[in-house]
Structures are given as C-alpha cells and as structure tokens.
Design an enzyme around this catalytic site. Structure first.
Site, PDB file in Angstrom:
ATOM      1  N   CYS A   1       0.840  -1.207   0.000  1.00 21.72           N
ATOM      2  CA  CYS A   1       0.000   0.000   0.000  1.00 21.72           C
ATOM      3  C   CYS A   1       0.870   1.250   0.000  1.00 21.72           C
ATOM      4  O   CYS A   1       1.910   1.297   0.656  1.00 21.72           O
ATOM      5  CB  CYS A   1      -0.903   0.020   1.227  1.00 21.72           C
ATOM      6  SG  CYS A   1      -2.303  -1.074   1.092  1.00 21.72           S
ATOM      7  N   HIS A   2       0.398   2.250  -0.721  1.00 20.59           N
ATOM      8  CA  HIS A   2       1.086   3.537  -0.752  1.00 20.59           C
ATOM      9  C   HIS A   2       0.694   4.356   0.473  1.00 20.59           C
ATOM     10  O   HIS A   2      -0.475   4.352   0.855  1.00 20.59           O
ATOM     11  CB  HIS A   2       0.693   4.320  -2.006  1.00 20.59           C
ATOM     12  CG  HIS A   2       1.164   3.704  -3.269  1.00 20.59           C
ATOM     13  ND1 HIS A   2       0.501   2.665  -3.891  1.00 20.59           N
ATOM     14  CD2 HIS A   2       2.258   3.965  -4.026  1.00 20.59           C
ATOM     15  CE1 HIS A   2       1.160   2.314  -4.984  1.00 20.59           C
ATOM     16  NE2 HIS A   2       2.227   3.078  -5.089  1.00 20.59           N
TER      17      HIS A   2
ATOM     18  N   GLU B   1      -7.509   1.172   2.950  1.00 26.28           N
ATOM     19  CA  GLU B   1      -7.639   1.979   4.155  1.00 26.28           C
ATOM     20  C   GLU B   1      -9.010   1.788   4.799  1.00 26.28           C
ATOM     21  O   GLU B   1      -9.126   1.683   6.028  1.00 26.28           O
ATOM     22  CB  GLU B   1      -7.379   3.456   3.828  1.00 26.28           C
ATOM     23  CG  GLU B   1      -5.925   3.792   3.572  1.00 26.28           C
ATOM     24  CD  GLU B   1      -5.360   3.291   2.233  1.00 26.28           C
ATOM     25  OE1 GLU B   1      -4.141   3.343   2.047  1.00 26.28           O
ATOM     26  OE2 GLU B   1      -6.144   2.849   1.356  1.00 26.28           O
TER      27      GLU B   1
ATOM     28  N   ASP C   1     -11.198  -6.834  21.646  1.00 24.34           N
ATOM     29  CA  ASP C   1     -10.190  -6.685  22.692  1.00 24.34           C
ATOM     30  C   ASP C   1     -10.785  -6.100  23.966  1.00 24.34           C
ATOM     31  O   ASP C   1     -10.508  -6.570  25.067  1.00 24.34           O
ATOM     32  CB  ASP C   1      -9.042  -5.800  22.191  1.00 24.34           C
ATOM     33  CG  ASP C   1      -7.994  -5.586  23.265  1.00 24.34           C
ATOM     34  OD1 ASP C   1      -7.467  -6.587  23.799  1.00 24.34           O
ATOM     35  OD2 ASP C   1      -7.696  -4.418  23.594  1.00 24.34           O
TER      36      ASP C   1
END
Length: 163
Positions: free
Chosen positions: A76-77, A118, A132
């Site tokens: 990924c950029h 993203e 979590d």
C-alpha cells in the site's frame, strides 16, 4: 482478468509506481460486524465496560488504522487522507438472543491511488478493538464478514457491491 501489477520483471514483489496516474477524489466504504452476547451488548450500551467507552475507542482505532495502513499492508502507498469516518449500527433481536454491531468505515482522499485498503483496514481494526475491549465478558464473539461496499474515483471507475 487484469494483469497483476505488484510483481517486477523478475517475478518479485514491488510497489506499483503511481506517479503517472491522475489525481482524483477517491472514496471507499467498507463494512464488517461483531456478534456479541447479551452481557457484552448491555455493557457497551450502558457504558459499563471497565476499559471505557467501547465504540468511542473502536472509532479512534479505526481512524488510526486507516491513517497507518501503509505501515501494515506491504504494497500500500502512504496516502494523505482527506477524511475517515466510522459509523456503528446495532441489529438486535432479543427474542433470538442476537446482538450484532455493524461497522461502516468511509475513507476519502484526493490522489493517484484508491483508499479501499484503508477502509477495509479501518473497519477491521475497529472490530478487533471491540473484541479486545470486551473479551473478558465473552470470547465467543464473531467478527465478519468484512467487505468493500463501494468505491469511487480512479481509472477503474465506480464500484458498488451487489446486494
């Protein structure tokens, strides 16, 4: 099927060169969900989780994940994001003891490459944060499915997942 572009002439991984691509406004929206038990649902709704406001923390985790996607997804950029939004929607059927929160991540930029990864990363990180924070009240939570719902901008045009 289009040619895979993440390999060089030697067949080794590479990051695609996007320097010649046009900058356009690009948006992506992804979703996932977390199925929880009634205790976890009540904790989240009442603010009774000992670790804090579960959805607020998950929202921040999703935003941070979107901003850092290039650090964890190798090809990924790094992107300058214009906006990231995480939304939550509960689907509850108490008669079936079914409690599921759907997460929607929307990411936007103006640049030479899309923001699908993203958005997917943001949704996933937000869901993992819920897990979590709530695992002490039940480890049987189920995350997913995770998917791209839509994207706009770029050479490949718009995409909307068929319902």
């Amino acid at each position: 099927m289009s040619e895979l572009t993440h390999f060089n002439e030697q067949g080794r991984a590479r990051m695609v060169d996007v320097s010649e691509k046009n900058e356009t406004v690009r948006t992506a929206r992804a979703t996932t969900s977390v199925r929880v038990n009634e205790t976890i649902y009540q904790q989240i709704q009442s603010g009774g989780n000992k670790k804090g406001d579960v959805l607020a923390v998950a929202q921040i985790a999703g935003i941070m994940a979107a901003k850092n996607t290039a650090q964890i997804i190798p090809m990924c950029h790094p992107l300058m994001l214009s906006g990231v939004d995480i939304e939550f929607e509960w689907q509850v059927d108490e008669s079936q003891a079914s409690y599921e929160v759907f997460l929607y991540a929307t990411v936007r930029t103006k640049g030479p490459t899309g923001v699908e990864m993203e958005a997917l990363t943001a949704a996933s990180a937000a869901a993992l944060t819920i897990y979590d924070m709530c695992k002490a009240a039940g480890k049987e939570m189920v995350i997913g499915p995770t998917m791209l719902l839509e994207k706009s901008g770029g050479k490949s045009g718009d995409y909307v997942r068929a319902r």
